[in-house]
Design a protein around this motif. Structure first.
Motif, PDB file in Angstrom:
ATOM      1  N   TRP A 267      70.529  40.780  46.811  1.00 48.55           N
ATOM      2  CA  TRP A 267      69.229  40.565  47.456  1.00 48.55           C
ATOM      3  C   TRP A 267      69.043  39.103  47.851  1.00 48.55           C
ATOM      4  CZ3 TRP A 267      69.992  43.250  42.979  1.00 48.55           C
ATOM      5  CH2 TRP A 267      69.823  42.546  41.784  1.00 48.55           C
ATOM      6  N   GLN A 268      69.687  38.176  47.128  1.00 50.69           N
ATOM      7  CA  GLN A 268      69.653  36.774  47.564  1.00 50.69           C
ATOM      8  C   GLN A 268      70.458  36.611  48.850  1.00 50.69           C
ATOM      9  OE1 GLN A 268      71.061  34.825  43.977  1.00 50.69           O
ATOM     10  NE2 GLN A 268      68.977  34.500  43.212  1.00 50.69           N
ATOM     11  N   ARG A 269      71.607  37.264  48.933  1.00 47.81           N
ATOM     12  CA  ARG A 269      72.415  37.205  50.159  1.00 47.81           C
ATOM     13  C   ARG A 269      71.640  37.806  51.335  1.00 47.81           C
ATOM     14  NH1 ARG A 269      76.266  38.311  46.258  1.00 47.81           N
ATOM     15  NH2 ARG A 269      76.395  40.548  46.738  1.00 47.81           N
ATOM     16  N   LYS A 270      70.956  38.908  51.107  1.00 50.16           N
ATOM     17  CA  LYS A 270      70.159  39.549  52.154  1.00 50.16           C
ATOM     18  C   LYS A 270      69.015  38.631  52.585  1.00 50.16           C
ATOM     19  CE  LYS A 270      67.567  43.684  53.273  1.00 50.16           C
ATOM     20  NZ  LYS A 270      67.016  44.945  52.814  1.00 50.16           N
TER      21      LYS A 270
ATOM     22  N   GLY B 138      71.392  26.233  38.643  1.00 52.36           N
ATOM     23  CA  GLY B 138      71.886  25.524  39.818  1.00 52.36           C
ATOM     24  C   GLY B 138      72.777  26.314  40.741  1.00 52.36           C
ATOM     25  N   ARG B 139      72.868  27.649  40.571  1.00 54.37           N
ATOM     26  CA  ARG B 139      73.750  28.431  41.439  1.00 54.37           C
ATOM     27  C   ARG B 139      73.017  29.485  42.253  1.00 54.37           C
ATOM     28  NH1 ARG B 139      77.407  28.126  36.996  1.00 54.37           N
ATOM     29  NH2 ARG B 139      76.950  30.254  36.414  1.00 54.37           N
ATOM     30  N   GLY B 140      72.336  30.402  41.617  1.00 58.70           N
ATOM     31  CA  GLY B 140      71.723  31.519  42.335  1.00 58.70           C
ATOM     32  C   GLY B 140      70.568  31.113  43.226  1.00 58.70           C
TER      33      GLY B 140
ATOM     34  N   THR C  77      70.829  29.875  47.082  1.00 62.54           N
ATOM     35  CA  THR C  77      70.076  30.620  48.092  1.00 62.54           C
ATOM     36  C   THR C  77      69.221  29.665  48.915  1.00 62.54           C
ATOM     37  OG1 THR C  77      70.036  32.575  46.656  1.00 62.54           O
ATOM     38  CG2 THR C  77      68.403  32.492  48.435  1.00 62.54           C
ATOM     39  N   ALA C  78      68.523  28.762  48.240  1.00 58.85           N
ATOM     40  CA  ALA C  78      67.682  27.791  48.945  1.00 58.85           C
ATOM     41  C   ALA C  78      68.532  26.858  49.813  1.00 58.85           C
ATOM     42  CB  ALA C  78      66.852  27.001  47.948  1.00 58.85           C
TER      43      ALA C  78
END
Length: 131
Positions: free
Chosen positions: A121-124, A82-84, A88-89
């Motif tokens: 890479w999720q932030r990007k 439930g975090r990454g 991101t979504a």
């Protein structure tokens, strides 16, 4: 999480118990393998843990559907923890709602979870996400 437009999207981890209250009418599930049946309309985005969606175009379409349905339905986005992936979504849905892409991670961390969007890479991915 309340978006600036007022729409609500619930983020959660599937490893946690189902929250009390009404179940969603629609869910987007971000998992490496197909999720079980939930009893409501759902979409599966193939998205391995700590990675990015296997098909970013499809992910964008599903997240746009989440945003559209949130105007009048209970909706949720969920992954294992439930975090990454969920964070991101949610950040991408915030971009669809009008939050500038470079501010979306901070928005989700403030309004959903302080450690949402776990990897560089999720932030990007969020910074490059477009409506």
């Amino acid at each position: 999480m309340r978006l600036p437009s007022g729409r609500l999207v619930r983020g959660r981890g599937l490893r946690d118990p189902m929250p009390s209250g009404h179940p969603p009418a629609f869910g987007a599930y971000l998992l490496g393998s197909a999720p079980p049946e939930f009893g409501w309309v759902s979409r599966w985005i193939r998205w391995p843990d700590f990675r990015l969606p296997a098909d970013p175009s499809y992910a964008g379409k599903v997240l746009a559907e989440v945003w559209e349905r949130a105007a009048g339905e209970r909706v949720e986005i969920a992954c294992g923890g439930g975090r990454g992936r969920t964070g991101t979504a949610l950040a991408c849905v915030a971009v669809i709602d009008g939050v500038p892409a470079e501010e979306a991670v901070a928005y989700v961390r403030e309004h959903y979870h302080p450690r949402a969007v776990e990897t560089p890479w999720q932030r990007k991915f969020v910074r490059s996400f477009t409506r």
